[in-house]
Design a protein around this motif. Structure first.
Motif, mmCIF file in Angstrom:
data_model
loop_
_atom_site.group_PDB
_atom_site.id
_atom_site.type_symbol
_atom_site.label_atom_id
_atom_site.label_comp_id
_atom_site.label_asym_id
_atom_site.label_seq_id
_atom_site.Cartn_x
_atom_site.Cartn_y
_atom_site.Cartn_z
ATOM 1 N N THR A 38 0.817 -1.218 0.000
ATOM 2 C CA THR A 38 0.000 0.000 0.000
ATOM 3 C C THR A 38 0.847 1.263 0.000
ATOM 4 O OG1 THR A 38 -0.215 -0.113 2.421
ATOM 5 C CG2 THR A 38 -1.983 -1.084 1.103
ATOM 6 N N THR A 39 2.120 1.132 0.327
ATOM 7 C CA THR A 39 3.022 2.285 0.330
ATOM 8 C C THR A 39 3.623 2.508 -1.054
ATOM 9 O OG1 THR A 39 3.574 2.002 2.673
ATOM 10 C CG2 THR A 39 5.145 3.249 1.318
ATOM 11 N N LEU A 40 3.947 1.411 -1.742
ATOM 12 C CA LEU A 40 4.587 1.504 -3.047
ATOM 13 C C LEU A 40 3.585 1.324 -4.176
ATOM 14 C CD1 LEU A 40 7.760 -0.728 -2.483
ATOM 15 C CD2 LEU A 40 7.570 1.755 -2.222
ATOM 16 N N THR A 79 11.163 7.372 -1.511
ATOM 17 C CA THR A 79 11.249 8.820 -1.752
ATOM 18 C C THR A 79 10.373 9.307 -2.897
ATOM 19 O OG1 THR A 79 13.241 8.488 -3.105
ATOM 20 C CG2 THR A 79 13.555 9.036 -0.766
ATOM 21 N N THR A 80 10.052 8.416 -3.834
ATOM 22 C CA THR A 80 9.209 8.830 -4.961
ATOM 23 C C THR A 80 7.861 8.117 -4.973
ATOM 24 O OG1 THR A 80 9.926 7.145 -6.560
ATOM 25 C CG2 THR A 80 11.324 9.108 -6.310
ATOM 26 N N GLY A 81 7.742 7.048 -4.201
ATOM 27 C CA GLY A 81 6.485 6.313 -4.140
ATOM 28 C C GLY A 81 6.389 5.153 -5.099
ATOM 29 N N THR A 131 8.683 2.022 -7.589
ATOM 30 C CA THR A 131 9.886 1.286 -7.909
ATOM 31 C C THR A 131 9.474 0.007 -8.630
ATOM 32 O OG1 THR A 131 11.939 0.338 -6.988
ATOM 33 C CG2 THR A 131 9.926 0.071 -5.694
ATOM 34 N N VAL A 132 10.442 -0.720 -9.163
ATOM 35 C CA VAL A 132 10.139 -2.008 -9.793
ATOM 36 C C VAL A 132 10.313 -3.118 -8.767
ATOM 37 C CG1 VAL A 132 10.745 -1.205 -12.099
ATOM 38 C CG2 VAL A 132 12.499 -2.279 -10.661
ATOM 39 N N CYS A 133 10.215 -4.367 -9.220
ATOM 40 C CA CYS A 133 10.219 -5.514 -8.312
ATOM 41 C C CYS A 133 11.445 -5.565 -7.420
ATOM 42 C CB CYS A 133 10.095 -6.815 -9.101
ATOM 43 S SG CYS A 133 11.437 -7.108 -10.283
ATOM 44 N N GLN A 134 12.602 -5.137 -7.942
ATOM 45 C CA GLN A 134 13.823 -5.154 -7.152
ATOM 46 C C GLN A 134 13.679 -4.272 -5.914
ATOM 47 O OE1 GLN A 134 17.277 -4.390 -9.471
ATOM 48 N NE2 GLN A 134 18.706 -4.655 -7.782
ATOM 49 N N GLY A 135 13.103 -3.088 -6.097
ATOM 50 C CA GLY A 135 12.892 -2.189 -4.968
ATOM 51 C C GLY A 135 11.888 -2.746 -3.975
ATOM 52 N N TYR A 136 10.814 -3.368 -4.482
ATOM 53 C CA TYR A 136 9.844 -4.013 -3.595
ATOM 54 C C TYR A 136 10.538 -5.077 -2.742
ATOM 55 C CZ TYR A 136 5.441 -2.264 -5.726
ATOM 56 O OH TYR A 136 4.377 -1.497 -6.148
ATOM 57 N N ALA A 137 11.326 -5.923 -3.393
ATOM 58 C CA ALA A 137 11.986 -7.027 -2.685
ATOM 59 C C ALA A 137 12.997 -6.515 -1.667
ATOM 60 C CB ALA A 137 12.662 -7.962 -3.687
ATOM 61 N N MET A 138 13.730 -5.442 -2.028
ATOM 62 C CA MET A 138 14.698 -4.865 -1.098
ATOM 63 C C MET A 138 13.999 -4.295 0.129
ATOM 64 S SD MET A 138 17.181 -2.947 -3.869
ATOM 65 C CE MET A 138 18.297 -2.197 -2.663
ATOM 66 N N LEU A 139 12.907 -3.565 -0.082
ATOM 67 C CA LEU A 139 12.182 -2.967 1.040
ATOM 68 C C LEU A 139 11.556 -4.047 1.920
ATOM 69 C CD1 LEU A 139 11.230 -0.426 2.478
ATOM 70 C CD2 LEU A 139 9.233 -0.391 0.955
ATOM 71 N N THR A 140 10.957 -5.047 1.291
ATOM 72 C CA THR A 140 10.357 -6.138 2.056
ATOM 73 C C THR A 140 11.418 -6.864 2.863
ATOM 74 O OG1 THR A 140 8.668 -6.415 0.338
ATOM 75 C CG2 THR A 140 8.955 -8.232 1.884
ATOM 76 N N TYR A 141 12.584 -7.080 2.246
ATOM 77 C CA TYR A 141 13.690 -7.748 2.946
ATOM 78 C C TYR A 141 14.097 -6.961 4.189
ATOM 79 C CZ TYR A 141 18.400 -9.425 3.969
ATOM 80 O OH TYR A 141 19.512 -9.912 4.618
ATOM 81 N N ASP A 142 14.307 -5.652 4.041
ATOM 82 C CA ASP A 142 14.761 -4.848 5.174
ATOM 83 C C ASP A 142 13.722 -4.823 6.287
ATOM 84 O OD1 ASP A 142 16.781 -3.297 6.383
ATOM 85 O OD2 ASP A 142 15.728 -1.446 5.894
#
Length: 303
Positions: free
Chosen positions: A161-163, A179-181, A183-194
């Motif tokens: 819901t954020t991305l 910062t921009t709202g 991203t592609v799948c890589q950004g989703y996976a990185m954020l979910t991982y963290d």
């Protein structure tokens, strides 16, 4: 004196291996490598020290640094590859910030010295920003008394819901997502991982394919001793659905996910436990929140 130049790029291939000797162009920008074999190799103390040097430089996002190895340039090359594998085992997030790397090595016949140059998608400062924002978000969405099942669900819901998916496919990191709202799948996976990592879960980032040849990344998470696949990208509708999202790719088994995802299964934990059965068992035990959790997984959810 022997002098050699090696150039490497990180790329997803059918075998999900490191490609050496060339910079690859026209490849979907997904900088992930497999997680398995580095942990199974018996290393000498010198090899371990080399890995520590490279990992330390990567986590600091150093663009250029020097390494030394007692051996030939060929041996150094092999150990650089092992070092990048090891870095991915330790921290898939960091490896996903790497676009490519290259080195120039020279040897006096006994000792090899290399200058490594690394290009990153996300700086150390940007990664620190993500880590701080994730910590703040977790304080808001993880409520007192939540069990691990509810925590993972809350993290999933917050990410989707954020991305929103970057349909221009120009943004690849968690930092850009926050910062921009988008991203592609890589950004989703990185954020979910963290988020999962900071919440105390064992997790990783999976490199694979969807739609036959389209490079894709998602996560796996260990919950109550069982591994599951979690694809926050594919649970986020395109165009963006705001607070409405799917749970079709929430905590799936290998069998369920391989219907439309491909990855080298031997490089990752095996996911064999049906989460539906897990949730039904929680409901039968009277676990707090289990009924609501089961209802939220019955179809699309709206917060």
């Amino acid at each position: 004196m022997k002098f050699s130049i090696r150039t490497q790029a990180l790329k997803i291939s059918v075998a999900l291996t490191l490609l050496t000797g060339t910079i690859v162009t026209g490849v979907p920008p997904l900088s992930v490598i497999p997680t398995a074999h580095a942990a199974t190799v018996s290393l000498t103390q010198q090899q371990q020290q080399l890995q520590k040097q490279i990992y330390s430089a990567l986590t600091a996002r150093k663009a250029s640094f020097q390494i030394t190895y007692e051996g030939s340039t060929e041996q150094l090359e092999q150990n650089i590859e092992l070092a990048f594998d090891d870095a991915n085992v330790q921290d898939p997030y960091t490896i996903n910030t790497v676009i490519d790397y290259a080195w120039q090595a020279e040897s006096d016949g006994t000792t090899s010295t290399a200058i490594m140059d690394v290009t990153y998608r996300e700086s150390a400062e940007q990664s620190a920003y993500v880590h701080k924002q994730v910590a703040a978000a977790l304080k808001k969405i993880i409520k007192p008394g939540m069990n691990d099942h509810l925590k993972v669900k809350a993290i999933h819901d917050w990410v989707v819901t954020t991305l929103k998916y970057d349909e221009t496919e120009q943004k690849f990191t968690a930092y850009e997502g926050l910062t921009t709202g988008s991203t592609v799948c890589q950004g989703y996976a990185m954020l979910t991982y963290d988020m999962l990592k900071q919440a105390g879960f064992e997790t990783n980032i999976v490199a694979g394919y969807v739609n036959k040849e389209e490079a894709h990344a998602w996560n796996m998470v260990k919950l109550d001793g069982k591994w599951y696949h979690l694809d926050t990208t594919w649970d986020d509708p395109t165009p963006d659905g705001g607070k409405t999202f799917s749970t079709d790719y929430y905590l799936l088994t290998n069998t369920q996910l391989k219907q439309d995802h491909r990855w080298k299964m031997d490089d990752y934990p095996q996911a064999v436990t049906s989460y539906n059965k897990t949730v039904n068992a929680l409901v039968a035990k009277g676990v707090k929140g289990a009924k609501d959790l089961r209802s939220s997984l019955a179809g699309n959810s709206e917060k």
